[in-house]
Design an enzyme around this catalytic site. Structure first.
Site, PDB file in Angstrom:
ATOM      1  N   LYS A  98       0.602  -1.648  -0.153  1.00  0.00           N
ATOM      2  CA  LYS A  98       0.301  -0.112  -0.206  1.00  0.00           C
ATOM      3  C   LYS A  98       0.707   1.203  -0.334  1.00  0.00           C
ATOM      4  O   LYS A  98       2.263   1.086  -0.186  1.00  0.00           O
ATOM      5  CB  LYS A  98      -0.843  -0.149   0.729  1.00  0.00           C
ATOM      6  N   GLY A  99       0.464   2.010  -0.498  1.00  0.00           N
ATOM      7  CA  GLY A  99       0.866   3.720  -0.351  1.00  0.00           C
ATOM      8  C   GLY A  99       1.303   4.529  -0.688  1.00  0.00           C
ATOM      9  O   GLY A  99       1.939   5.332  -2.029  1.00  0.00           O
ATOM     10  N   GLU A 107      -2.288   4.923   7.056  1.00  0.00           N
ATOM     11  CA  GLU A 107      -2.603   3.547   6.880  1.00  0.00           C
ATOM     12  C   GLU A 107      -2.723   3.026   7.859  1.00  0.00           C
ATOM     13  O   GLU A 107      -3.837   1.638   8.360  1.00  0.00           O
ATOM     14  CB  GLU A 107      -2.840   3.007   5.355  1.00  0.00           C
ATOM     15  N   LYS A 125      -5.261  -5.529  -9.284  1.00  0.00           N
ATOM     16  CA  LYS A 125      -3.603  -5.729  -8.024  1.00  0.00           C
ATOM     17  C   LYS A 125      -3.280  -7.496  -7.003  1.00  0.00           C
ATOM     18  O   LYS A 125      -2.505  -7.423  -6.681  1.00  0.00           O
ATOM     19  CB  LYS A 125      -4.727  -4.986  -6.395  1.00  0.00           C
TER      20      LYS A 125
HETATM   21  C1  5RP Z   1      -3.243   5.139  -0.629  1.00  0.00           C
HETATM   22  C2  5RP Z   1      -3.070   3.677  -0.759  1.00  0.00           C
HETATM   23  C3  5RP Z   1      -3.974   3.260  -1.773  1.00  0.00           C
HETATM   24  O1  5RP Z   1      -5.481   1.698  -1.290  1.00  0.00           O
HETATM   25  C4  5RP Z   1      -3.504   2.365  -2.755  1.00  0.00           C
HETATM   26  O2  5RP Z   1      -1.886   3.233  -3.533  1.00  0.00           O
HETATM   27  C5  5RP Z   1      -4.900   1.790  -4.305  1.00  0.00           C
HETATM   28  O3  5RP Z   1      -5.368   3.118  -4.788  1.00  0.00           O
HETATM   29  P1  5RP Z   1      -6.256   3.174  -6.193  1.00  0.00           P
HETATM   30  O4  5RP Z   1      -7.423   2.146  -4.666  1.00  0.00           O
HETATM   31  O5  5RP Z   1      -6.751   4.026  -6.506  1.00  0.00           O
HETATM   32  O6  5RP Z   1      -6.303   1.745  -6.948  1.00  0.00           O
HETATM   33  O7  5RP Z   1      -2.661   2.620  -0.399  1.00  0.00           O
HETATM   34  O8  5RP Z   1      -1.525   5.313  -0.050  1.00  0.00           O
END
Ligand code: 5RP
EC number: 5.3.1.6
Length: 221
Positions: A98-99, A107, A125
């Site tokens: 994540k991040g 988070e 993912k």
């Molecule tokens: C933010 C995160 C998000 O959960 C991750 O980047 C997924 O993003 P998205 O839902 O836009 O694909 O960790 O820091």
């Protein structure tokens, strides 16, 4: 369905999943990113059924407030019944990277506090081995070069995410060229580097439930 529709589908599935668990005094933890944004928008439809939320970023807090959903400081709440958030990668053990949105530290804090962590992700993912997505590491600004050198010793290729300052006033290194076969061990090793605030591996505290959006519908893992 395209990726955006899959994100909407898992966000809606998360509402269906958490709704029976909510009581009038419940606090819901809310993540960050485009999938979490869909979740926030659906959460507005049931806002009378729980007390309020804690948010993992200023951006999510603003979106929640724009819907009239109360947002509390985490220090003001005793319990977070469930935390719902997206991910950049997930493996079959529901360990995550994540991040991507630079919100990893808050988070990880909300995930640690929550009784249950529900990850919502579209099928893109899903990976067998974490690391194709560059691993974000939040770093105290003055330690950036030191941390980068230590990460190189661990086999990674850190890239400074230019122009990004986190909600906590820190910077991000994105670590490329990883194949993370032991995520808990690698998460711990990164945490040992002085100057690292948080890394984006959610392995020691993985998700309890994964709602994965696929062409066959939302799968619960
Ligand atoms: C933010 C995160 C998000 O959960 C991750 O980047 C997924 O993003 P998205 O839902 O836009 O694909 O960790 O820091």
């Amino acid at each position: 369905m395209n990726q955006d529709q899959l994100k909407q589908a898992v966000a809606k599935a998360a509402i269906d999943y958490i709704q029976p668990k909510l009581e009038s005094d419940s606090i819901v933890g809310v993540g960050t990113g485009s999938t979490a944004n869909y979740f926030i928008d659906y959460l507005a439809d049931i806002k009378g059924q729980f007390d309020g939320t804690v948010a993992s970023s200023e951006a999510s807090a603003e979106r929640l407030k724009s819907h009239g959903i109360p947002v509390y400081d985490l220090n003001a709440v005793d319990q977070v019944v469930v935390y719902v958030d997206g991910a950049d990668e997930t493996n079959p053990q529901r360990m995550l990277i994540k991040g991507g949105g630079a919100a990893l530290t808050r988070e990880k804090i909300v995930a640690a506090v929550a009784d249950e962590f529900v990850c919502i992700a579209d099928g893109s993912k899903w990976v067998d081995v974490l690391g194709a997505f560059p691993l974000p590491v939040e770093v105290i600004p003055m330690a950036r070069s030191h941390v980068a050198r230590e990460i190189v010793k661990l086999g990674g290729s850190p890239v400074y995410r230019e122009g990004v300052v986190t909600d906590n006033g820190n910077v991000i290194l994105d670590v490329h060229d990883l194949q993370i076969t032991d995520p808990v061990d690698f998460e711990n090793k990164l945490n040992q580097i002085v100057g690292v605030v948080t890394n984006g591996l959610f392995a020691a505290r993985n998700a309890d439930v994964l709602l994965l959006g696929t062409e066959n519908g939302v799968e619960t893992k």
